[in-house]
Design an enzyme around this catalytic site. Structure first.
Site, mmCIF file in Angstrom:
data_model
loop_
_atom_site.group_PDB
_atom_site.id
_atom_site.type_symbol
_atom_site.label_atom_id
_atom_site.label_comp_id
_atom_site.label_asym_id
_atom_site.label_seq_id
_atom_site.Cartn_x
_atom_site.Cartn_y
_atom_site.Cartn_z
ATOM 1 N N THR A 169 0.824 -1.206 0.000
ATOM 2 C CA THR A 169 0.000 0.000 0.000
ATOM 3 C C THR A 169 0.863 1.262 0.000
ATOM 4 O O THR A 169 0.351 2.363 0.171
ATOM 5 C CB THR A 169 -0.947 0.005 1.213
ATOM 6 O OG1 THR A 169 -0.191 -0.230 2.403
ATOM 7 C CG2 THR A 169 -1.995 -1.084 1.078
ATOM 8 N N HIS A 176 8.427 -0.034 6.358
ATOM 9 C CA HIS A 176 8.904 0.883 7.392
ATOM 10 C C HIS A 176 9.327 0.075 8.611
ATOM 11 O O HIS A 176 9.242 -1.159 8.616
ATOM 12 C CB HIS A 176 7.814 1.891 7.752
ATOM 13 C CG HIS A 176 6.505 1.249 8.112
ATOM 14 N ND1 HIS A 176 6.258 0.656 9.333
ATOM 15 C CD2 HIS A 176 5.365 1.065 7.384
ATOM 16 C CE1 HIS A 176 5.034 0.159 9.361
ATOM 17 N NE2 HIS A 176 4.473 0.386 8.184
ATOM 18 N N HIS A 215 7.520 -2.927 10.065
ATOM 19 C CA HIS A 215 7.565 -4.244 9.420
ATOM 20 C C HIS A 215 8.787 -5.059 9.841
ATOM 21 O O HIS A 215 8.893 -6.234 9.475
ATOM 22 C CB HIS A 215 7.612 -4.083 7.888
ATOM 23 C CG HIS A 215 6.353 -3.526 7.303
ATOM 24 N ND1 HIS A 215 6.295 -2.300 6.700
ATOM 25 C CD2 HIS A 215 5.097 -4.043 7.225
ATOM 26 C CE1 HIS A 215 5.059 -2.081 6.262
ATOM 27 N NE2 HIS A 215 4.315 -3.111 6.573
ATOM 28 N N LYS A 236 -7.730 1.230 12.032
ATOM 29 C CA LYS A 236 -7.590 2.478 11.298
ATOM 30 C C LYS A 236 -8.774 3.379 11.628
ATOM 31 O O LYS A 236 -9.916 2.922 11.697
ATOM 32 C CB LYS A 236 -7.533 2.228 9.781
ATOM 33 C CG LYS A 236 -6.301 1.443 9.329
ATOM 34 C CD LYS A 236 -5.052 2.258 9.531
ATOM 35 C CE LYS A 236 -3.826 1.489 9.091
ATOM 36 N NZ LYS A 236 -2.574 2.216 9.390
ATOM 37 N N ARG A 253 -8.955 3.668 4.113
ATOM 38 C CA ARG A 253 -7.762 3.940 3.321
ATOM 39 C C ARG A 253 -8.158 4.478 1.945
ATOM 40 O O ARG A 253 -9.242 4.193 1.435
ATOM 41 C CB ARG A 253 -6.956 2.643 3.114
ATOM 42 C CG ARG A 253 -6.387 2.044 4.387
ATOM 43 C CD ARG A 253 -5.748 0.711 4.068
ATOM 44 N NE ARG A 253 -5.252 0.012 5.239
ATOM 45 C CZ ARG A 253 -4.000 0.077 5.668
ATOM 46 N NH1 ARG A 253 -3.132 0.828 5.023
ATOM 47 N NH2 ARG A 253 -3.617 -0.610 6.725
ATOM 48 N N GLN A 288 -8.265 -12.313 3.826
ATOM 49 C CA GLN A 288 -7.055 -12.784 4.489
ATOM 50 C C GLN A 288 -7.249 -14.192 5.039
ATOM 51 O O GLN A 288 -6.329 -15.000 5.029
ATOM 52 C CB GLN A 288 -6.624 -11.835 5.606
ATOM 53 C CG GLN A 288 -5.246 -12.215 6.170
ATOM 54 C CD GLN A 288 -4.639 -11.135 7.042
ATOM 55 O OE1 GLN A 288 -4.782 -9.949 6.760
ATOM 56 N NE2 GLN A 288 -3.954 -11.540 8.092
ATOM 57 N N ASP A 324 -2.059 -6.321 15.742
ATOM 58 C CA ASP A 324 -3.318 -5.833 15.172
ATOM 59 C C ASP A 324 -3.914 -6.794 14.144
ATOM 60 O O ASP A 324 -5.021 -6.578 13.658
ATOM 61 C CB ASP A 324 -3.121 -4.452 14.553
ATOM 62 C CG ASP A 324 -2.066 -4.436 13.452
ATOM 63 O OD1 ASP A 324 -1.282 -5.402 13.366
ATOM 64 O OD2 ASP A 324 -2.018 -3.461 12.686
ATOM 65 N N LYS A 381 0.853 3.491 16.549
ATOM 66 C CA LYS A 381 1.788 2.518 15.989
ATOM 67 C C LYS A 381 2.521 3.124 14.800
ATOM 68 O O LYS A 381 2.030 4.035 14.140
ATOM 69 C CB LYS A 381 1.063 1.246 15.573
ATOM 70 C CG LYS A 381 0.289 1.337 14.274
ATOM 71 C CD LYS A 381 -0.154 -0.034 13.806
ATOM 72 C CE LYS A 381 -0.794 0.061 12.424
ATOM 73 N NZ LYS A 381 -1.132 -1.243 11.861
ATOM 74 N N LYS A 418 2.644 3.148 7.664
ATOM 75 C CA LYS A 418 2.774 3.958 6.463
ATOM 76 C C LYS A 418 1.871 5.178 6.510
ATOM 77 O O LYS A 418 2.216 6.228 5.997
ATOM 78 C CB LYS A 418 2.438 3.107 5.232
ATOM 79 C CG LYS A 418 3.404 1.956 4.998
ATOM 80 C CD LYS A 418 3.079 1.223 3.717
ATOM 81 C CE LYS A 418 1.849 0.359 3.846
ATOM 82 N NZ LYS A 418 2.027 -0.807 4.698
ATOM 83 N N THR A 419 0.699 5.032 7.130
ATOM 84 C CA THR A 419 -0.253 6.133 7.145
ATOM 85 C C THR A 419 -0.193 6.926 8.432
ATOM 86 O O THR A 419 -0.964 7.843 8.625
ATOM 87 C CB THR A 419 -1.684 5.592 6.944
ATOM 88 O OG1 THR A 419 -1.939 4.578 7.928
ATOM 89 C CG2 THR A 419 -1.838 4.987 5.567
#
Length: 422
Positions: free
Chosen positions: A43, A48, A51, A85, A89, A179, A200, A235, A238-239
């Site tokens: 995404t 980062h 990960h 979130k 997204r 998933q 998460d 946390k 990326k966002t």
């Protein structure tokens, strides 16, 4: 396999947040080589620091003789994981996902061995099977095993549902089933017994275990790793703000190194256990010997060096060490033009210097001083340096001040620096 107890080792390194049926899993991996997987949705164009723990954990499993599978979420990244979130997204295009996938694969390849025999790492993309699935077949063969009542009561979903300003779309709500199917597919085609992920991901992982149990009557396992949290309680992601990227074009190796040097003292030994492969007895010994924290900087340096070496390699680590010595030591260190480019990118504040008149003007424009009067007083008090040389009067910059004809390091005291870029 081995007498080495991997689960115990992971627990001793604080790498287990949740684990299912630990006794059974422990028996299996003690006596057999298993396949396990972790998924990464492309995404963004880079991973980062959030990960790192899943990747390092996969590496620990591989070192212990197990086969890690990296699952790239080419399909699921088009949906977006709503877990914890605050809002939906932004949807990504197929073109971006393909581009980001290639970049992320290159980053992941540094952590695992893809050519070591039976436990060689494997890389798959869930777009391969999802693009072949009929929506009616998916709803019939997968959806029927899931209760809406239970799904909406999961914390990650409930937090969104109770927010009338955001809510959750059916698209995001379906991510959990996708998933779950990934785990089912990998178990069926690649005999995967274990899925790992961040804390998460517990709801998504448990859904996969549930689907496999209902359809195949098999026991599989899940293991989650603590999330790396920022000081503000958010946390790393990326966002989220303040992301530290693995891509050197987004976060330079120097800034990456300094991130670890600047962590809170209380995290040093915790992170040494989690992020490095240093023997845990050595880490415990260092922690005992440093209870008064007199040598905490040397242990932070050990942490920063190990992680920078792991992520960026030896050459980039040597560059970081040159830059660090150049900025903070009294040694006469000669750094390269690429080192200066790291500093300009995000290492220290920098300003374009073409309009700068003199040293006092430079100090104001770099915010090392608030006014020319304050700048003058700083110069007189012997606290200002140009390229590590003390300056005792106002100065007009000339070519000799420009390293590589492009850069001038301006310093106030030992810790405050700025880069003039000509």
């Amino acid at each position: 396999m081995t007498e080495f107890n991997l689960i115990e080792a992971l627990r001793n390194r604080s790498l287990i947040h949740h684990i299912t049926n630990e006794n059974n899993l422990n028996k299996i991996i003690q006596n057999n080589s298993i396949s396990l997987y972790c998924g990464f949705d492309p995404t963004s164009d880079s991973l980062h620091v959030g990960h790192l723990l899943p990747l390092i954990t996969l590496r620990r499993f591989q070192i212990a003789g197990h086969r890690p599978i990296i699952l790239i979420g080419g399909a699921t990244s088009l949906i977006g994981d709503p877990s914890f979130k605050e809002k939906e997204r932004i949807f990504n295009t197929n073109e971006n996902v393909d581009l980001w996938t290639n970049k992320i694969i290159k980053q992941i390849s540094c952590f695992l061995d893809f050519n070591c025999g039976n436990n060689s790492a494997c890389l798959l993309n869930n777009n391969i099977w999802f693009k072949k699935i009929n929506v009616l077949s998916f709803l019939r063969d997968v959806g029927k095993y899931f209760s809406i009542n239970k799904m909406i009561n999961r914390t990650a979903v409930k937090q969104r549902i109770i927010r009338p300003d955001q809510g959750i779309s059916f698209t995001e709500f379906s991510y959990n089933l996708l998933q779950a199917y990934d785990f089912f597919f990998l178990n069926k085609k690649h005999e995967v017994l274990l899925q790992i992920g961040g804390a998460d991901q517990w709801g998504n992982i448990s859904s996969g275990m549930h689907l496999i149990h209902r359809r195949c009557k098999k026991e599989v396992f899940g293991l989650t790793i603590p999330l790396l949290m920022q000081d503000n309680g958010m946390k790393f992601g990326k966002t989220e703000s303040g992301a530290i990227w693995l891509d050197i074009n987004k976060t330079s190796p120097y800034k990456f190194y300094q991130f670890w040097m600047n962590i809170e003292d209380i995290h040093v030994y915790y992170f040494l256990k989690m992020f490095t492969f240093i023997d845990i007895s050595e880490i415990n010994k260092r922690e005992q010997e440093n209870k008064n924290k007199k040598n905490i900087i040397s242990d932070k340096s050990l942490l920063a060096k190990n992680i920078t070496l792991l992520v960026h390699g030896k050459d980039k680590l040597l560059s970081v060490e040159r830059i660090t010595d150049f900025l903070f030591s009294k040694k006469d260190i000669h750094i390269t033009i690429s080192d200066f480019k790291q500093l300009k990118q995000d290492g220290i504040p920098s300003v374009e210097a073409c309009q700068i008149k003199d040293l006092q003007d430079a100090l104001v424009k770099t915010s090392l001083a608030q006014s020319r009067t304050q700048a003058k007083n700083m110069i007189i008090s012997n606290s200002i340096s140009i390229n590590k040389q003390k300056i005792r009067k106002n100065h007009i910059f000339n070519y000799n001040d420009k390293i590589f004809g492009k850069f001038t390091l301006l310093s106030r005291g030992k810790k405050h620096h700025s880069l003039l870029c000509w």
